[in-house]
Design a protein around this motif. Structure first.
Motif, PDB file in Angstrom:
ATOM      1  N   ASP A 113       7.218  10.065 -15.977  1.00 49.50           N
ATOM      2  CA  ASP A 113       6.408  10.449 -14.815  1.00 49.50           C
ATOM      3  C   ASP A 113       6.962   9.898 -13.498  1.00 49.50           C
ATOM      4  N   LEU A 114       8.012   9.101 -13.582  1.00 50.01           N
ATOM      5  CA  LEU A 114       8.553   8.456 -12.384  1.00 50.01           C
ATOM      6  C   LEU A 114       9.550   9.391 -11.690  1.00 50.01           C
ATOM      7  N   PRO A 115       9.278   9.787 -10.441  1.00 53.14           N
ATOM      8  CA  PRO A 115      10.175  10.727  -9.760  1.00 53.14           C
ATOM      9  C   PRO A 115      11.427  10.037  -9.221  1.00 53.14           C
ATOM     10  N   PRO A 116      12.499  10.781  -9.018  1.00 52.04           N
ATOM     11  CA  PRO A 116      13.702  10.214  -8.399  1.00 52.04           C
ATOM     12  C   PRO A 116      13.489   9.934  -6.913  1.00 52.04           C
ATOM     13  N   VAL A 117      14.170   8.933  -6.401  1.00 48.69           N
ATOM     14  CA  VAL A 117      14.186   8.662  -4.959  1.00 48.69           C
ATOM     15  C   VAL A 117      14.634   9.911  -4.208  1.00 48.69           C
ATOM     16  N   ALA A 118      15.496  10.706  -4.830  1.00 52.24           N
ATOM     17  CA  ALA A 118      16.075  11.899  -4.187  1.00 52.24           C
ATOM     18  C   ALA A 118      15.023  12.924  -3.785  1.00 52.24           C
ATOM     19  N   GLU A 119      13.819  12.838  -4.359  1.00 53.36           N
ATOM     20  CA  GLU A 119      12.777  13.776  -3.934  1.00 53.36           C
ATOM     21  C   GLU A 119      12.340  13.492  -2.501  1.00 53.36           C
ATOM     22  N   ALA A 120      12.496  12.250  -2.061  1.00 53.14           N
ATOM     23  CA  ALA A 120      12.170  11.894  -0.674  1.00 53.14           C
ATOM     24  C   ALA A 120      13.421  11.820   0.191  1.00 53.14           C
ATOM     25  N   LEU A 121      14.545  11.409  -0.416  1.00 54.48           N
ATOM     26  CA  LEU A 121      15.829  11.304   0.291  1.00 54.48           C
ATOM     27  C   LEU A 121      16.842  12.172  -0.461  1.00 54.48           C
ATOM     28  N   PRO A 122      16.924  13.463  -0.129  1.00 57.84           N
ATOM     29  CA  PRO A 122      17.789  14.380  -0.876  1.00 57.84           C
ATOM     30  C   PRO A 122      19.226  13.864  -1.007  1.00 57.84           C
ATOM     31  N   GLY A 123      19.752  13.943  -2.210  1.00 57.93           N
ATOM     32  CA  GLY A 123      21.123  13.518  -2.467  1.00 57.93           C
ATOM     33  C   GLY A 123      21.269  12.053  -2.832  1.00 57.93           C
ATOM     34  N   PHE A 124      20.179  11.287  -2.734  1.00 63.70           N
ATOM     35  CA  PHE A 124      20.269   9.858  -3.050  1.00 63.70           C
ATOM     36  C   PHE A 124      20.411   9.673  -4.558  1.00 63.70           C
ATOM     37  N   GLU A 125      21.417   8.936  -4.963  1.00 65.07           N
ATOM     38  CA  GLU A 125      21.603   8.616  -6.377  1.00 65.07           C
ATOM     39  C   GLU A 125      22.507   7.399  -6.501  1.00 65.07           C
TER      40      GLU A 125
ATOM     41  N   ASP B 142       2.624  -3.357 -17.681  1.00 64.55           N
ATOM     42  CA  ASP B 142       1.418  -4.196 -17.735  1.00 64.55           C
ATOM     43  C   ASP B 142       0.770  -4.380 -16.366  1.00 64.55           C
ATOM     44  N   GLY B 143       1.260  -3.657 -15.353  1.00 65.21           N
ATOM     45  CA  GLY B 143       0.601  -3.627 -14.057  1.00 65.21           C
ATOM     46  C   GLY B 143       0.910  -4.762 -13.108  1.00 65.21           C
ATOM     47  N   ARG B 144       1.850  -5.637 -13.470  1.00 66.52           N
ATOM     48  CA  ARG B 144       2.195  -6.723 -12.553  1.00 66.52           C
ATOM     49  C   ARG B 144       2.983  -6.227 -11.348  1.00 66.52           C
ATOM     50  N   THR B 145       3.689  -5.117 -11.524  1.00 68.20           N
ATOM     51  CA  THR B 145       4.338  -4.429 -10.397  1.00 68.20           C
ATOM     52  C   THR B 145       4.076  -2.938 -10.537  1.00 68.20           C
ATOM     53  N   ARG B 146       4.292  -2.202  -9.445  1.00 73.38           N
ATOM     54  CA  ARG B 146       4.060  -0.762  -9.440  1.00 73.38           C
ATOM     55  C   ARG B 146       5.388  -0.030  -9.244  1.00 73.38           C
ATOM     56  N   ALA B 147       5.713   0.857 -10.160  1.00 67.72           N
ATOM     57  CA  ALA B 147       6.935   1.643 -10.039  1.00 67.72           C
ATOM     58  C   ALA B 147       6.736   2.759  -9.022  1.00 67.72           C
ATOM     59  N   ILE B 148       7.727   2.910  -8.152  1.00 66.61           N
ATOM     60  CA  ILE B 148       7.681   3.940  -7.111  1.00 66.61           C
ATOM     61  C   ILE B 148       8.586   5.109  -7.458  1.00 66.61           C
ATOM     62  N   ALA B 149       9.826   4.807  -7.891  1.00 66.35           N
ATOM     63  CA  ALA B 149      10.803   5.867  -8.132  1.00 66.35           C
ATOM     64  C   ALA B 149      11.952   5.326  -8.965  1.00 66.35           C
TER      65      ALA B 149
ATOM     66  N   PRO C 133       0.815  -1.221   0.000  1.00 63.20           N
ATOM     67  CA  PRO C 133       0.000   0.000   0.000  1.00 63.20           C
ATOM     68  C   PRO C 133       0.847   1.269   0.000  1.00 63.20           C
ATOM     69  N   ALA C 134       1.669   1.437  -1.025  1.00 62.42           N
ATOM     70  CA  ALA C 134       2.518   2.629  -1.123  1.00 62.42           C
ATOM     71  C   ALA C 134       2.651   3.001  -2.592  1.00 62.42           C
ATOM     72  N   ARG C 135       2.564   4.298  -2.850  1.00 65.05           N
ATOM     73  CA  ARG C 135       2.689   4.776  -4.226  1.00 65.05           C
ATOM     74  C   ARG C 135       3.810   5.790  -4.399  1.00 65.05           C
ATOM     75  N   THR C 136       4.435   6.178  -3.311  1.00 65.53           N
ATOM     76  CA  THR C 136       5.557   7.100  -3.362  1.00 65.53           C
ATOM     77  C   THR C 136       6.678   6.566  -2.474  1.00 65.53           C
ATOM     78  N   THR C 137       7.853   7.115  -2.649  1.00 63.94           N
ATOM     79  CA  THR C 137       8.981   6.694  -1.807  1.00 63.94           C
ATOM     80  C   THR C 137       8.696   6.994  -0.346  1.00 63.94           C
ATOM     81  N   ALA C 138       8.145   8.157  -0.069  1.00 67.75           N
ATOM     82  CA  ALA C 138       7.840   8.530   1.321  1.00 67.75           C
ATOM     83  C   ALA C 138       6.835   7.553   1.927  1.00 67.75           C
ATOM     84  N   GLU C 139       5.824   7.172   1.167  1.00 68.51           N
ATOM     85  CA  GLU C 139       4.821   6.225   1.676  1.00 68.51           C
ATOM     86  C   GLU C 139       5.434   4.846   1.893  1.00 68.51           C
ATOM     87  N   LEU C 140       6.355   4.440   1.016  1.00 70.26           N
ATOM     88  CA  LEU C 140       7.002   3.139   1.168  1.00 70.26           C
ATOM     89  C   LEU C 140       7.881   3.122   2.418  1.00 70.26           C
ATOM     90  N   ILE C 141       8.593   4.192   2.667  1.00 66.91           N
ATOM     91  CA  ILE C 141       9.422   4.287   3.870  1.00 66.91           C
ATOM     92  C   ILE C 141       8.536   4.236   5.117  1.00 66.91           C
TER      93      ILE C 141
END
Length: 330
Positions: free
Chosen positions: A242-254, A223-230, A143-151
């Protein structure tokens, strides 16, 4: 003592004094005529994968620049150590090269007894080649659609979220270790023998999440078998804009999986320059860049110094992560 006898006496006392100019002339002539026969680039992974794909694209574009054919030789095994050791032990003449990857920065800390123990001294950097980010994707039941929600979900369920990787020490495993360290989460790492079986299990819901190569994950995401987060690159990528970088939730992450061309230690400067120039033509060619972009791969033009700095920086970064997480290869 006659002039002739003095010359013979000096030659007997210091033979290198007369031999050195001849050696230097020979080396200069070799550089001036390089290349005069086919070149081999060793791919440290099985044929058909992303590294093989990128290497063949670049090699084909380098051929007309060098006036010689380039053969791509796949020598997989031991997390790239087989290919690394093979090329490191060869004569530095420029005719057998290594398409080195991020694994060169991981192996010294992960497997300190594997040869070569110090890739930074065992190879001569020639130039950068490609960069590929990872997609963070999850099974739809998560039940997560963003990096912040997954964390937040992982923190609310410590030790319950299972996270796959291509194997212990693989770059997507290292990316997970960096992610959970930065995010402060407790998840269960599930290593596989390659990305394909891990992908099957995340699609089936047997694991919850993983960082996967774009080429591996994109079909499953679309095809919807998995959901991309970042995505793990610093910015968005063309195939999934449309897929945002992880860095939007964890600044500097790359983190990216990079490739660069190396020769054995001691490769002559003239040979490095000739190969590097051809490689830069290939990495800036628009048709090459477009074909790579279709697979989520970025052509990465750069000289020997950029490759040297990248290897040194990543060796320090991944070494620190491996020591802090106490990662061991069984």
């Amino acid at each position: 003592m006659s002039t002739r006898r003095r010359i013979l006496h000096v030659a007997a006392a210091a033979p290198g004094a007369l031999a050195a100019p001849a050696v230097l002339r020979g080396a200069a002539a070799q550089e001036a005529t390089f290349p005069n026969r086919p070149i081999t680039i060793v791919n440290p992974y099985p044929p058909g994968g992303a590294t093989d794909f990128g290497t063949r694209l670049l090699a084909a574009r380098m051929e007309p620049e060098l006036g010689q054919s380039i053969v791509v030789d796949s020598r997989p095994g031991a997390g790239t150590a087989v290919a690394n050791a093979y090329v490191a032990g060869l004569r530095p003449d420029g005719y057998t090269l290594l398409m080195g990857t991020t694994s060169l920065a991981v192996l010294p800390a992960l497997q300190p007894n594997v040869q070569p123990r110090d890739p930074q001294s065992a190879f001569t950097p020639i130039g950068t080649a490609t960069r590929s980010p990872f997609i963070l994707h999850v099974h739809p039941s998560v039940p997560a659609r963003t990096t912040a929600e997954l964390i937040a979900h992982a923190k609310a369920n410590p030790g319950k979220l299972s996270w796959g990787s291509s194997g212990i020490g693989a770059i997507n495993h290292m990316t997970l270790e960096l992610f959970r360290s930065r995010a402060g989460i407790d998840v269960v790492h599930v290593p596989y023998r390659g990305g394909a079986p891990a992908l099957l299990d995340i699609q089936a819901g047997r694991i919850h999440a993983m960082f996967a190569a774009v080429q591996e994950a994109i079909g499953s995401v679309r095809d919807g078998r998995t959901r991309a987060i970042a995505v793990t690159s610093a910015s968005r990528i063309g195939v999934l804009p449309d897929l945002p970088p992880v860095a939007e939730a964890l600044p500097g992450f790359e983190t990216v999986f990079w490739q660069g061309l190396f020769g054995p230690a001691g490769l002559p400067a003239g040979v490095v320059s000739r190969l590097g120039a051809a490689l830069r033509v290939a990495t800036t060619d628009e048709s090459v860049r477009a074909r790579m972009a279709e697979q989520g791969i970025e052509a990465w033009p750069g000289d020997a110094e950029l490759l040297r700095q990248t290897l040194a920086r990543d060796t320090e970064m991944w070494g620190k992560i491996i020591r802090e997480a106490n990662i061991r290869v069984e």
